[in-house]
Design a protein around this motif. Structure first.
Motif, PDB file in Angstrom:
ATOM      1  N   ASN A  80       0.865  -1.178   0.000  1.00 29.89           N
ATOM      2  CA  ASN A  80       0.000   0.000   0.000  1.00 29.89           C
ATOM      3  C   ASN A  80       0.907   1.235   0.000  1.00 29.89           C
ATOM      4  O   ASN A  80       1.182   1.826   1.033  1.00 29.89           O
ATOM      5  CB  ASN A  80      -0.918  -0.022   1.225  1.00 29.89           C
ATOM      6  N   ASN A 164     -11.237   0.354   6.025  1.00 30.46           N
ATOM      7  CA  ASN A 164     -10.339  -0.619   5.393  1.00 30.46           C
ATOM      8  C   ASN A 164     -10.969  -2.005   5.326  1.00 30.46           C
ATOM      9  O   ASN A 164     -10.744  -2.742   4.360  1.00 30.46           O
ATOM     10  CB  ASN A 164      -9.005  -0.684   6.144  1.00 30.46           C
ATOM     11  N   ALA A 169      -9.135  -3.812   2.395  1.00 31.65           N
ATOM     12  CA  ALA A 169      -7.760  -3.309   2.339  1.00 31.65           C
ATOM     13  C   ALA A 169      -6.971  -3.819   3.549  1.00 31.65           C
ATOM     14  O   ALA A 169      -7.557  -4.228   4.559  1.00 31.65           O
ATOM     15  CB  ALA A 169      -7.779  -1.785   2.325  1.00 31.65           C
TER      16      ALA A 169
END
Ligand SMILES: [Fe+2]
Ligand SMILES: [Fe+2]
Length: 184
Positions: A80, A164, A169
Motif C-alpha cells: 500500500n 479498510n 484493504a
C-alpha cells in the motif's frame, strides 16, 4: 528551525491547491489542539503544516528516495504505497530542522503507532478533523478532539479500520497496537 512562512511557501509550490489547503487546515487545527493539550503551539503548527509534504511525490521517485536514504519500509507499506509519504515526509522534514519528536509525529500520522506522544496524536487528529475534511461522523470526532485526545484518536482509528475492512484493504498492525494500548 525553519519558519512557518518559509515552509508554507515551499508547500504551496510543491503541492496541489487542495493538499496545500489541507496542510494549512491541519496546521490551524493542530494549533487549536496544542493550546487545549498544552503542547508547544509553534511546534504543532510546523508539524501539521509539513505532515503531507511528501504526499505528491511520484511512486518511482518515492522508491528512489527510500533507497537512497535507506529508509526501512515494511511489507504493508510495500503493498500500500500510499502509506510511504509518512516515512518519506518525516525524513524530508529534517531539512527544516525538525526534531525527532516532530519527525515521529509525521512518521506515525497515517497508520498510528503505539509510541505516539501528545504531539503525534494532535497531528493525527488534526489531519482528520481540519476544516476542509468532510465525512460521516466528523462532527462527533471534532467534539471528541476538544474533550479527550486519546478518545478522538481511538475514534479515528476505528473509523479508518472500518473503512479498510469494507474496502478489503490491509490494516497496518501499528494501528491495531495503538488501538489496543488506548483501550487498555
Ligand atoms: Fe498524510
Ligand atoms: Fe494529511
Amino acid at each position: 528551525m525553519e519558519s512557518i512562512e518559509n515552509i508554507q511557501a515551499e508547500i504551496k509550490e510543491k503541492l496541489s491547491e487542495k493538499r496545500y489547503l489541507h496542510s494549512v487546515g491541519t496546521m490551524k487545527m493542530a494549533r487549536i489542539l496544542a493550546q487545549k493539550y498544552n503542547v508547544n503551539e509553534n511546534i504543532a503548527m510546523l508539524t501539521g503544516l509539513a505532515h503531507d509534504m511528501a504526499k505528491e511525490i511520484p511512486l518511482e521517485q518515492a522508491m528512489e528516495y527510500i533507497k537512497e536514504n535507506k529508509i526501512d519500509i515494511d511489507e504493508i507499506e510495500k503493498q500500500n504505497t500510499a502509506l510511504l509519504h509518512a516515512k518519506i515526509g518525516a525524513h524530508m522534514s529534517k531539512k527544516y530542522g525538525f526534531t525527532e519528536q516532530m519527525q515521529n509525529a509525521i512518521k506515525y500520522h497515517t497508520t498510528g503507532n503505539p509510541q505516539m506522544d501528545d504531539l503525534a496524536k494532535i497531528i493525527y487528529v488534526a489531519d482528520k478533523t481540519e476544516e476542509n475534511r468532510n465525512y460521516e461522523g466528523i462532527e462527533e470526532i471534532r467534539q471528541l478532539a476538544m474533550q479527550n485526545i486519546n478518545e478522538a484518536t481511538l475514534a479515528i482509528l476505528d473509523h479508518d479500520i472500518e473503512k479498510n475492512i469494507k474496502k478489503k484493504a490491509l490494516i497496518h498492525p501499528d494501528g491495531i497496537l495503538l488501538r489496543n494500548k488506548l483501550l487498555s
